[in-house]
Design a protein around this motif. Structure first.
Motif, PDB file in Angstrom:
ATOM      1  N   ARG A  19      37.220  12.108  25.582  1.00 54.75           N
ATOM      2  CA  ARG A  19      37.620  10.043  25.312  1.00 54.75           C
ATOM      3  C   ARG A  19      37.751  10.107  26.972  1.00 54.75           C
ATOM      4  O   ARG A  19      36.946   8.369  26.957  1.00 54.75           O
ATOM      5  CB  ARG A  19      39.173  10.258  25.130  1.00 54.75           C
ATOM      6  CG  ARG A  19      40.390   8.692  24.638  1.00 54.75           C
ATOM      7  CD  ARG A  19      41.362   8.521  24.860  1.00 54.75           C
ATOM      8  NE  ARG A  19      41.722   9.265  23.318  1.00 54.75           N
ATOM      9  CZ  ARG A  19      41.888   9.136  22.625  1.00 54.75           C
ATOM     10  NH1 ARG A  19      41.430   7.323  22.236  1.00 54.75           N
ATOM     11  NH2 ARG A  19      41.846   9.030  20.769  1.00 54.75           N
ATOM     12  N   GLU A  35      38.700   2.230  19.556  1.00 54.35           N
ATOM     13  CA  GLU A  35      39.680   2.492  18.910  1.00 54.35           C
ATOM     14  C   GLU A  35      39.780   2.099  17.165  1.00 54.35           C
ATOM     15  O   GLU A  35      40.119   2.901  16.042  1.00 54.35           O
ATOM     16  CB  GLU A  35      40.800   1.834  19.079  1.00 54.35           C
ATOM     17  CG  GLU A  35      40.626   3.087  20.915  1.00 54.35           C
ATOM     18  CD  GLU A  35      41.546   4.270  20.130  1.00 54.35           C
ATOM     19  OE1 GLU A  35      41.418   4.662  18.849  1.00 54.35           O
ATOM     20  OE2 GLU A  35      41.843   5.166  21.242  1.00 54.35           O
ATOM     21  N   ALA A  38      37.262   3.956  15.076  1.00 58.71           N
ATOM     22  CA  ALA A  38      37.572   4.510  14.468  1.00 58.71           C
ATOM     23  C   ALA A  38      38.735   4.823  13.237  1.00 58.71           C
ATOM     24  O   ALA A  38      38.619   5.462  11.783  1.00 58.71           O
ATOM     25  CB  ALA A  38      38.068   4.965  15.370  1.00 58.71           C
ATOM     26  N   GLU A  56      37.124  14.680  11.854  1.00 63.55           N
ATOM     27  CA  GLU A  56      37.904  13.494  11.484  1.00 63.55           C
ATOM     28  C   GLU A  56      38.513  13.639  12.703  1.00 63.55           C
ATOM     29  O   GLU A  56      39.194  12.845  13.753  1.00 63.55           O
ATOM     30  CB  GLU A  56      39.112  13.155  10.019  1.00 63.55           C
ATOM     31  CG  GLU A  56      37.879  12.992   9.169  1.00 63.55           C
ATOM     32  CD  GLU A  56      38.422  11.879   8.051  1.00 63.55           C
ATOM     33  OE1 GLU A  56      38.105  11.150   7.096  1.00 63.55           O
ATOM     34  OE2 GLU A  56      39.688  12.439   8.286  1.00 63.55           O
ATOM     35  N   LEU A  59      36.819  13.148  16.253  1.00 71.33           N
ATOM     36  CA  LEU A  59      36.288  12.152  16.164  1.00 71.33           C
ATOM     37  C   LEU A  59      35.720  11.804  17.720  1.00 71.33           C
ATOM     38  O   LEU A  59      34.398  10.886  17.274  1.00 71.33           O
ATOM     39  CB  LEU A  59      36.979  10.944  15.489  1.00 71.33           C
ATOM     40  CG  LEU A  59      35.949   9.690  15.158  1.00 71.33           C
ATOM     41  CD1 LEU A  59      35.109  10.117  14.007  1.00 71.33           C
ATOM     42  CD2 LEU A  59      36.870   9.000  14.973  1.00 71.33           C
ATOM     43  N   TRP A  60      36.352  11.740  18.425  1.00 72.21           N
ATOM     44  CA  TRP A  60      36.109  12.347  19.774  1.00 72.21           C
ATOM     45  C   TRP A  60      34.833  12.579  20.209  1.00 72.21           C
ATOM     46  O   TRP A  60      33.757  11.932  20.843  1.00 72.21           O
ATOM     47  CB  TRP A  60      36.622  10.795  20.445  1.00 72.21           C
ATOM     48  CG  TRP A  60      37.483  10.408  20.323  1.00 72.21           C
ATOM     49  CD1 TRP A  60      38.478  10.248  19.704  1.00 72.21           C
ATOM     50  CD2 TRP A  60      37.463   8.796  21.391  1.00 72.21           C
ATOM     51  NE1 TRP A  60      39.241   9.166  19.950  1.00 72.21           N
ATOM     52  CE2 TRP A  60      38.123   7.985  20.433  1.00 72.21           C
ATOM     53  CE3 TRP A  60      36.148   8.099  22.197  1.00 72.21           C
ATOM     54  CZ2 TRP A  60      38.413   6.773  20.888  1.00 72.21           C
ATOM     55  CZ3 TRP A  60      36.553   6.895  22.679  1.00 72.21           C
ATOM     56  CH2 TRP A  60      37.069   5.861  22.069  1.00 72.21           C
ATOM     57  N   PHE A  64      31.743   9.724  19.276  1.00 69.40           N
ATOM     58  CA  PHE A  64      31.537   9.023  20.099  1.00 69.40           C
ATOM     59  C   PHE A  64      30.843   9.453  20.582  1.00 69.40           C
ATOM     60  O   PHE A  64      30.225   8.835  21.582  1.00 69.40           O
ATOM     61  CB  PHE A  64      33.016   8.820  19.745  1.00 69.40           C
ATOM     62  CG  PHE A  64      33.870   7.675  19.311  1.00 69.40           C
ATOM     63  CD1 PHE A  64      33.095   7.970  18.186  1.00 69.40           C
ATOM     64  CD2 PHE A  64      34.875   7.215  19.259  1.00 69.40           C
ATOM     65  CE1 PHE A  64      33.308   6.979  16.854  1.00 69.40           C
ATOM     66  CE2 PHE A  64      35.658   5.948  18.359  1.00 69.40           C
ATOM     67  CZ  PHE A  64      34.840   6.170  17.744  1.00 69.40           C
TER      68      PHE A  64
END
Length: 219
Positions: A19, A35, A38, A56, A59-60, A64
């Protein structure tokens, strides 16, 4: 052989690392949009298999930051041509939607042939408000060729097939960015000498055993 990036490399180990890394490439609006994306992604993942359920919670890191790190290999002048970034087999929007959020002024074209995923991508694009992002809902072979500034593909096809399909969209200036996981060096080493001379493998920041095949024009 995997080549170190020109700048110092920091391995991302946690969701917070990821992040923070993405935030270093984004403004506040982009983080808000990520966000939002997501949330849309997790919601849609209940209806269709966009990403593995096991990822899940990361995710970042897994998606991402894994997408955002490709920006390290795009020279500043690359997108000045006005030619689009073409993302093949974008699936759930990686790396294409992430790049479109981080660089909303860049023309981004996402290729995805599966109808349900196209519907999701179009809905996400519209809800997040990414007017420069287009979804090409058809097979690569049926798209009329156009020159691309950047060509990316994440788990789209074996390297030889990918290069063959993408050739009509590539110029001498096109930067190839191909995350290939643990198979990157092996796939590249299996190509003929002329192809091997065009690319090298960079370390992934999100997985120490993974690599990204990058064209030398992007070094």
């Amino acid at each position: 052989m995997i080549q170190q990036p020109s700048e110092s490399r920091t391995q991302l180990l946690t969701e917070q690392d990821a992040r923070d890394y993405v935030a270093s490439l984004a403004d506040g609006l982009a983080m808000e949009r990520l966000e939002r994306f997501a949330g849309l992604l997790i919601e849609e993942n209940r209806r269709q298999n966009l990403i593995a359920r096991a990822t899940e919670g990361s995710l970042w890191l897994r998606h991402f930051a894994d997408s955002a790190q490709l920006l390290r290999h795009v020279p500043r002048e690359t997108m000045a041509s006005g030619e689009p970034w073409l993302d093949l087999g974008t699936g759930a929007g990686f790396p294409g939607i992430v790049i479109a959020i981080l660089r909303p002024d860049w023309p981004i074209r996402l290729v995805e042939s599966r109808a349900r995923r196209v519907e999701f991508l179009e809905r996400a694009r519209d809800l997040i408000a990414l007017p420069e992002c287009s979804i090409l809902g058809q097979r690569m072979e049926t798209i009329a060729p156009f020159p691309s500034a950047v060509l990316s593909a994440r788990a789209f096809a074996p390297l030889d097939k990918l290069l063959r399909l993408s050739a009509p969209f590539s110029t001498k200036r096109t930067v190839y960015l191909l995350p290939k996981g643990r198979s990157a060096a092996h796939e590249l080493s299996g190509q003929r000498k002329a192809i091997r001379a065009m690319f090298h493998v960079e370390h992934s920041l999100t997985d120490p055993s993974a690599g990204i095949i990058v064209s030398h024009t992007g070094s």
